[in-house]
Design a protein around this motif. Sequence first.
Motif, mmCIF file in Angstrom:
data_model
loop_
_atom_site.group_PDB
_atom_site.id
_atom_site.type_symbol
_atom_site.label_atom_id
_atom_site.label_comp_id
_atom_site.label_asym_id
_atom_site.label_seq_id
_atom_site.Cartn_x
_atom_site.Cartn_y
_atom_site.Cartn_z
ATOM 1 N N SER A 161 49.078 76.505 -10.074
ATOM 2 C CA SER A 161 49.600 75.715 -11.185
ATOM 3 C C SER A 161 50.669 76.482 -11.953
ATOM 4 O O SER A 161 51.677 75.900 -12.389
ATOM 5 C CB SER A 161 48.456 75.317 -12.128
ATOM 6 N N LEU A 162 50.446 77.767 -12.134
ATOM 7 C CA LEU A 162 51.433 78.615 -12.802
ATOM 8 C C LEU A 162 52.734 78.643 -12.007
ATOM 9 O O LEU A 162 53.834 78.511 -12.566
ATOM 10 C CB LEU A 162 50.865 80.020 -12.963
ATOM 11 N N TYR A 163 52.610 78.810 -10.694
ATOM 12 C CA TYR A 163 53.793 78.824 -9.831
ATOM 13 C C TYR A 163 54.499 77.471 -9.906
ATOM 14 O O TYR A 163 55.737 77.409 -10.025
ATOM 15 C CB TYR A 163 53.386 79.129 -8.392
ATOM 16 N N TYR A 164 53.735 76.396 -9.849
ATOM 17 C CA TYR A 164 54.324 75.051 -9.911
ATOM 18 C C TYR A 164 55.124 74.864 -11.200
ATOM 19 O O TYR A 164 56.268 74.383 -11.177
ATOM 20 C CB TYR A 164 53.241 73.980 -9.814
ATOM 21 N N ALA A 165 54.531 75.231 -12.323
ATOM 22 C CA ALA A 165 55.194 75.029 -13.611
ATOM 23 C C ALA A 165 56.494 75.816 -13.701
ATOM 24 O O ALA A 165 57.450 75.367 -14.351
ATOM 25 C CB ALA A 165 54.254 75.428 -14.743
ATOM 26 N N SER A 166 56.552 76.976 -13.043
ATOM 27 C CA SER A 166 57.772 77.786 -13.089
ATOM 28 C C SER A 166 58.853 77.247 -12.169
ATOM 29 O O SER A 166 60.047 77.430 -12.430
ATOM 30 C CB SER A 166 57.447 79.239 -12.713
ATOM 31 N N GLN A 167 58.453 76.586 -11.090
ATOM 32 C CA GLN A 167 59.418 76.106 -10.102
ATOM 33 C C GLN A 167 59.838 74.655 -10.324
ATOM 34 O O GLN A 167 60.854 74.211 -9.784
ATOM 35 C CB GLN A 167 58.829 76.248 -8.694
ATOM 36 N N TYR A 168 59.052 73.919 -11.083
ATOM 37 C CA TYR A 168 59.358 72.509 -11.351
ATOM 38 C C TYR A 168 59.388 72.288 -12.864
ATOM 39 O O TYR A 168 58.544 71.580 -13.422
ATOM 40 C CB TYR A 168 58.324 71.595 -10.694
ATOM 41 N N PRO A 169 60.342 72.899 -13.550
ATOM 42 C CA PRO A 169 60.374 72.802 -15.017
ATOM 43 C C PRO A 169 60.572 71.369 -15.476
ATOM 44 O O PRO A 169 61.299 70.577 -14.875
ATOM 45 C CB PRO A 169 61.582 73.677 -15.398
ATOM 46 N N GLY A 170 59.879 71.035 -16.555
ATOM 47 C CA GLY A 170 60.013 69.720 -17.150
ATOM 48 C C GLY A 170 59.125 68.648 -16.560
ATOM 49 O O GLY A 170 59.100 67.518 -17.063
ATOM 50 N N ARG A 171 58.369 68.982 -15.504
ATOM 51 C CA ARG A 171 57.537 67.971 -14.855
ATOM 52 C C ARG A 171 56.200 67.775 -15.568
ATOM 53 O O ARG A 171 55.561 66.747 -15.407
ATOM 54 C CB ARG A 171 57.291 68.347 -13.397
ATOM 55 N N ILE A 172 55.756 68.771 -16.318
ATOM 56 C CA ILE A 172 54.497 68.653 -17.047
ATOM 57 C C ILE A 172 54.725 69.044 -18.501
ATOM 58 O O ILE A 172 55.634 69.813 -18.826
ATOM 59 C CB ILE A 172 53.378 69.529 -16.440
ATOM 60 N N GLU A 173 53.881 68.500 -19.375
ATOM 61 C CA GLU A 173 54.006 68.789 -20.807
ATOM 62 C C GLU A 173 53.131 69.947 -21.247
ATOM 63 O O GLU A 173 53.383 70.559 -22.288
ATOM 64 C CB GLU A 173 53.647 67.549 -21.634
ATOM 65 N N GLN A 174 52.075 70.238 -20.474
ATOM 66 C CA GLN A 174 51.167 71.318 -20.874
ATOM 67 C C GLN A 174 50.498 71.903 -19.639
ATOM 68 O O GLN A 174 50.261 71.210 -18.647
ATOM 69 C CB GLN A 174 50.107 70.803 -21.851
ATOM 70 N N LEU A 175 50.215 73.203 -19.731
ATOM 71 C CA LEU A 175 49.567 73.931 -18.645
ATOM 72 C C LEU A 175 48.310 74.596 -19.178
ATOM 73 O O LEU A 175 48.319 75.182 -20.263
ATOM 74 C CB LEU A 175 50.530 74.993 -18.093
ATOM 75 N N VAL A 176 47.212 74.482 -18.423
ATOM 76 C CA VAL A 176 45.969 75.165 -18.780
ATOM 77 C C VAL A 176 45.542 76.025 -17.604
ATOM 78 O O VAL A 176 45.363 75.523 -16.488
ATOM 79 C CB VAL A 176 44.840 74.168 -19.141
ATOM 80 N N LEU A 177 45.387 77.318 -17.841
ATOM 81 C CA LEU A 177 45.000 78.272 -16.805
ATOM 82 C C LEU A 177 43.582 78.750 -17.077
ATOM 83 O O LEU A 177 43.289 79.249 -18.166
ATOM 84 C CB LEU A 177 45.957 79.470 -16.792
ATOM 85 N N VAL A 178 42.710 78.609 -16.079
ATOM 86 C CA VAL A 178 41.314 79.021 -16.218
ATOM 87 C C VAL A 178 41.040 80.143 -15.218
ATOM 88 O O VAL A 178 41.089 79.946 -14.007
ATOM 89 C CB VAL A 178 40.356 77.842 -15.953
ATOM 90 N N ASP A 179 40.808 81.357 -15.723
ATOM 91 C CA ASP A 179 40.457 82.517 -14.890
ATOM 92 C C ASP A 179 41.375 82.601 -13.661
ATOM 93 O O ASP A 179 40.910 82.591 -12.509
ATOM 94 C CB ASP A 179 38.991 82.454 -14.466
ATOM 95 N N ALA A 180 42.661 82.693 -13.908
ATOM 96 C CA ALA A 180 43.653 82.711 -12.824
ATOM 97 C C ALA A 180 43.495 83.958 -11.963
ATOM 98 O O ALA A 180 43.443 85.082 -12.469
ATOM 99 C CB ALA A 180 45.060 82.653 -13.405
ATOM 100 N N ALA A 181 43.434 83.761 -10.649
ATOM 101 C CA ALA A 181 43.268 84.868 -9.702
ATOM 102 C C ALA A 181 44.578 85.149 -8.986
ATOM 103 O O ALA A 181 45.420 84.264 -8.827
ATOM 104 C CB ALA A 181 42.174 84.534 -8.687
ATOM 105 N N GLY A 182 44.747 86.403 -8.532
ATOM 106 C CA GLY A 182 45.894 86.754 -7.712
ATOM 107 C C GLY A 182 47.162 87.041 -8.478
ATOM 108 O O GLY A 182 48.237 87.142 -7.878
ATOM 109 N N ILE A 183 47.085 87.194 -9.791
ATOM 110 C CA ILE A 183 48.285 87.393 -10.603
ATOM 111 C C ILE A 183 48.701 88.860 -10.628
ATOM 112 O O ILE A 183 49.881 89.185 -10.523
ATOM 113 C CB ILE A 183 48.060 86.886 -12.043
ATOM 114 N N LEU A 184 47.750 89.747 -10.771
ATOM 115 C CA LEU A 184 48.060 91.176 -10.822
ATOM 116 C C LEU A 184 48.524 91.679 -9.456
ATOM 117 O O LEU A 184 48.182 91.103 -8.416
ATOM 118 C CB LEU A 184 46.840 91.980 -11.266
ATOM 119 N N ASP A 185 49.299 92.751 -9.478
ATOM 120 C CA ASP A 185 49.655 93.421 -8.234
ATOM 121 C C ASP A 185 48.388 93.787 -7.470
ATOM 122 O O ASP A 185 47.371 94.153 -8.077
ATOM 123 C CB ASP A 185 50.469 94.689 -8.547
#
Length: 481
Positions: A161-185
């Motif tokens: 969802s985080l990746y989607y919001a960054s690549q498709y700007p303006g398509r959603i009004e709000q983002l909610v992230l719950v215990d996001a995995a795979g973000i850290l190096d």
Amino acid sequence: MGKLFALMCLALLMVPAEANWLNDINRKVRSLGAEEAQFATPLSALELADYPAQYQYQRVMVPSHDTPLFVLQAGLEHQDTVVLIHGLGDLASKDWLSVIPALAEKYHVVAIDLPGFGLSQGAVFTYSPKEYAKVIDWVIGQYRHAGQVRLVGHSMGAAISLYYASQYPGRIEQLVLVDAAGILDRTAYIKHLSTRDNDQADLPQGVRRVLARVDNFTDKMLEKTGTGFDPTRIFSSDSSVRNMTIGEQTNMNAALALMEQNFSVLSYQQLPATQIIWGAQDTIAPLRTAYALQHVLPLSQLHVINDAGHVPMKSHPQVFNSLLLTSLQASATAHPLRAANVSQRVGRCFQDDQTHFSGQYQQIILNDCKLVRFDHVDTQQLIMTDSILNMAKSRIGAVGQTMAVTRSVITATDTDIVGRMNSDRSRLDFAGVTFYGESPVFVSQASTRLVLSLTRIITATQSTRLGGSYVLAEQSLESAL
């Protein structure tokens, strides 16, 4: 056919511009290219046995990948749409069944089984955030109602969802992230898995110092592997090899693809207002990730459920549902600016005679200290020798200042570093860290290892997003990029 098309064009030219039916024709012509949902294999009663009967279910074909997709809808009478994206595991959209009833009272809810998961078994491709983002975009375009769209993701689904919001700007009004995995190096994450909590009052300080040295040695070995040969690259370099070997092993396919995505280089400035919900006891996606995300997301708010682990909607359903509904109606605000540091206080540590620091300092000097923690520290100068420091939510340095880190280790999260940092035979693990100053902002004088997650360099002439493992000799960080 050509003559017919010509006659139609001529007829249209002869019609007055104000004719309403001409606009209707134009809209219909433009809609011819839209991809409508095609139904896949019908869902059986056995497949839907665990789902409530009152919801609407479909299995459709996603045109972008020619793959079946299971779609659950609830609250069809509402205008605002909430799209739910699940994480790894066999349950897929079932992970949301304790959440959907509460959401459906106020929102149109769309929950899917990502391709390869649950009731969306079908085509085999690289189950990466990039490919899944295409699927999510089609779902939003196909199923959204007339109101706002909010995207909620859990674990791997939060990362997607985080990746989607960054690549498709303006398509959603709000983002909610719950215990996001795979973000850290990946190196930072592996180090987290091997680290114990040595900050326990019932252990003598001498024992804790020894344990800190042991963990430091382990981390050093893990960091070396982070810059060495990685066998998983074999799968990422050739999609045919991946599909032949692990393609149908959905969890492994998706997990490897998630590890390959560098979330540090995404553009976070254009993301919508983001609510972050996290279980404080999460051992899969450490709470450190939430603080790092909060650092780079300009409009974000963090909510921590103290006793929860990686799946708070199951372990704490009432608390989670209440928090989610509140979050969906909240508006995140920009992070407040820190007050100017005018302190004349000097902090000192020698062999751990003082281990915890907070507040403002003019200078902090650490010498042979292995258990040091900075929490909300603001110091204009830092000098470290033979020490191990863990810091969070801090600001280190000042414009025109140079900090010296010698034979030391720093783990920093949600921290600003101002001025220049010189490193001599040291190791640094930064997550959600921003360097401010004049280039070069970081200089290695001899043998420095860096593990960077969601790290940025901001100077008067450049803004650079960084992630990954680096080994520096006598050189600046900028020269290694």
